[in-house]
Motif scaffolding. Sequence first.
Motif, PDB file in Angstrom:
ATOM      1  N   TRP A   1     -37.988 -57.040  25.830  1.00 21.49           N
ATOM      2  CA  TRP A   1     -38.218 -55.788  25.129  1.00 21.49           C
ATOM      3  C   TRP A   1     -39.285 -55.704  24.543  1.00 21.49           C
ATOM      4  O   TRP A   1     -40.319 -56.675  24.348  1.00 21.49           O
ATOM      5  CB  TRP A   1     -37.079 -55.655  24.006  1.00 21.49           C
ATOM      6  N   TYR A   2     -39.692 -54.609  23.754  1.00 22.39           N
ATOM      7  CA  TYR A   2     -40.991 -54.258  22.847  1.00 22.39           C
ATOM      8  C   TYR A   2     -41.001 -55.394  21.644  1.00 22.39           C
ATOM      9  O   TYR A   2     -39.992 -55.558  20.892  1.00 22.39           O
ATOM     10  CB  TYR A   2     -41.171 -53.016  22.622  1.00 22.39           C
ATOM     11  N   ALA A   3     -42.055 -55.858  21.789  1.00 25.36           N
ATOM     12  CA  ALA A   3     -42.411 -56.676  20.371  1.00 25.36           C
ATOM     13  C   ALA A   3     -42.394 -55.754  19.262  1.00 25.36           C
ATOM     14  O   ALA A   3     -42.581 -54.733  19.208  1.00 25.36           O
ATOM     15  CB  ALA A   3     -43.688 -57.559  20.358  1.00 25.36           C
ATOM     16  N   PRO A   4     -42.077 -56.159  18.076  1.00 30.55           N
ATOM     17  CA  PRO A   4     -41.931 -55.222  16.963  1.00 30.55           C
ATOM     18  C   PRO A   4     -43.186 -54.590  16.325  1.00 30.55           C
ATOM     19  O   PRO A   4     -44.155 -55.483  16.321  1.00 30.55           O
ATOM     20  CB  PRO A   4     -41.221 -56.274  15.662  1.00 30.55           C
ATOM     21  N   GLY A   5     -43.078 -53.390  16.497  1.00 27.27           N
ATOM     22  CA  GLY A   5     -44.270 -52.705  16.072  1.00 27.27           C
ATOM     23  C   GLY A   5     -45.278 -52.111  17.383  1.00 27.27           C
ATOM     24  O   GLY A   5     -46.128 -51.509  17.406  1.00 27.27           O
ATOM     25  N   ALA A   6     -44.975 -52.675  18.400  1.00 31.98           N
ATOM     26  CA  ALA A   6     -45.777 -52.832  19.565  1.00 31.98           C
ATOM     27  C   ALA A   6     -45.996 -51.347  20.133  1.00 31.98           C
ATOM     28  O   ALA A   6     -46.992 -50.911  20.231  1.00 31.98           O
ATOM     29  CB  ALA A   6     -45.481 -53.627  20.807  1.00 31.98           C
ATOM     30  N   TYR A   7     -44.762 -50.734  20.272  1.00 37.04           N
ATOM     31  CA  TYR A   7     -44.862 -49.344  20.911  1.00 37.04           C
ATOM     32  C   TYR A   7     -45.550 -48.262  19.989  1.00 37.04           C
ATOM     33  O   TYR A   7     -46.435 -47.511  20.425  1.00 37.04           O
ATOM     34  CB  TYR A   7     -43.423 -49.191  21.041  1.00 37.04           C
ATOM     35  N   GLU A   8     -45.250 -48.388  18.653  1.00 40.34           N
ATOM     36  CA  GLU A   8     -45.892 -47.690  17.522  1.00 40.34           C
ATOM     37  C   GLU A   8     -47.339 -48.016  17.581  1.00 40.34           C
ATOM     38  O   GLU A   8     -48.203 -46.762  17.314  1.00 40.34           O
ATOM     39  CB  GLU A   8     -45.135 -47.885  16.358  1.00 40.34           C
ATOM     40  N   TYR A   9     -47.811 -49.093  17.517  1.00 40.38           N
ATOM     41  CA  TYR A   9     -49.141 -49.432  17.613  1.00 40.38           C
ATOM     42  C   TYR A   9     -49.971 -48.917  18.623  1.00 40.38           C
ATOM     43  O   TYR A   9     -51.107 -48.055  18.719  1.00 40.38           O
ATOM     44  CB  TYR A   9     -49.419 -51.051  17.702  1.00 40.38           C
ATOM     45  N   LEU A  10     -49.373 -48.975  19.853  1.00 40.70           N
ATOM     46  CA  LEU A  10     -50.034 -48.408  21.220  1.00 40.70           C
ATOM     47  C   LEU A  10     -50.324 -46.828  21.157  1.00 40.70           C
ATOM     48  O   LEU A  10     -51.121 -46.376  21.666  1.00 40.70           O
ATOM     49  CB  LEU A  10     -49.197 -48.836  22.413  1.00 40.70           C
ATOM     50  N   ASN A  11     -49.005 -46.197  20.603  1.00 37.68           N
ATOM     51  CA  ASN A  11     -49.159 -44.929  20.408  1.00 37.68           C
ATOM     52  C   ASN A  11     -50.234 -44.588  19.295  1.00 37.68           C
ATOM     53  O   ASN A  11     -50.901 -43.367  19.915  1.00 37.68           O
ATOM     54  CB  ASN A  11     -47.749 -44.420  19.816  1.00 37.68           C
TER      55      ASN A  11
END
Length: 201
Positions: free
Chosen positions: A55-65
């Motif tokens: 799964w995505y590490a916490p905050g990773a998806y948002e940081y990449l966005n």
Amino acid sequence: MAFGLLSQSLHIFVLIIMSCVAFAGEKPIMVFDMGKTISDHTEFDPVTDAFKREWYAPGAYEYLNRLKAQGFTLAMMINIPEEWGDTQERKLEKLKKVVRTGWDDPDHAAFDWTHFDFIFFPDNDLERKGTGNLIFYHKVIAALARVFGHRDVLFQGENPIEVAEARRAGMAAWDINRVGFSPPHYLPIEQIDDFLKTQRR
């Protein structure tokens, strides 16, 4: 020089994920480790040939966005076994299958590979990150320089050995497991320029 020989084989090494990479001004190129940095996972299951859960590490998806929205070029350099493929393309195909098989993130149906403009793998196990061998880092720096010319390359990962190797190879490097912070603690975007200044000293 080794780099002269290296430059002749970079077309084999470089895997450009997007057909056209947008030049992002003079922003640094952001290079990430994957496991325990961008994604997290449980143990590897030899029966399914994949992690039992990923799964995505916490905050990773948002940081990449946020990075993509601000025009950063993003890359990953990922340790995978050399038996996963004899070319970069086959290694990527195998990795995507492994991630797809074990993916279990309640907020994201799948891993979004489109965040990344480049994905790099070591050519063999001797070149893996964490071994003390810097050739993988040098290949990534050289490959990116062929596309962008001289540009800061900033590595983010959770393994302090790999972070130290990245610095020795000439990258700026940020350990997401910062003392006093809950991991992952990605380098805040508004602090990137100041951090790069400290790395150049």
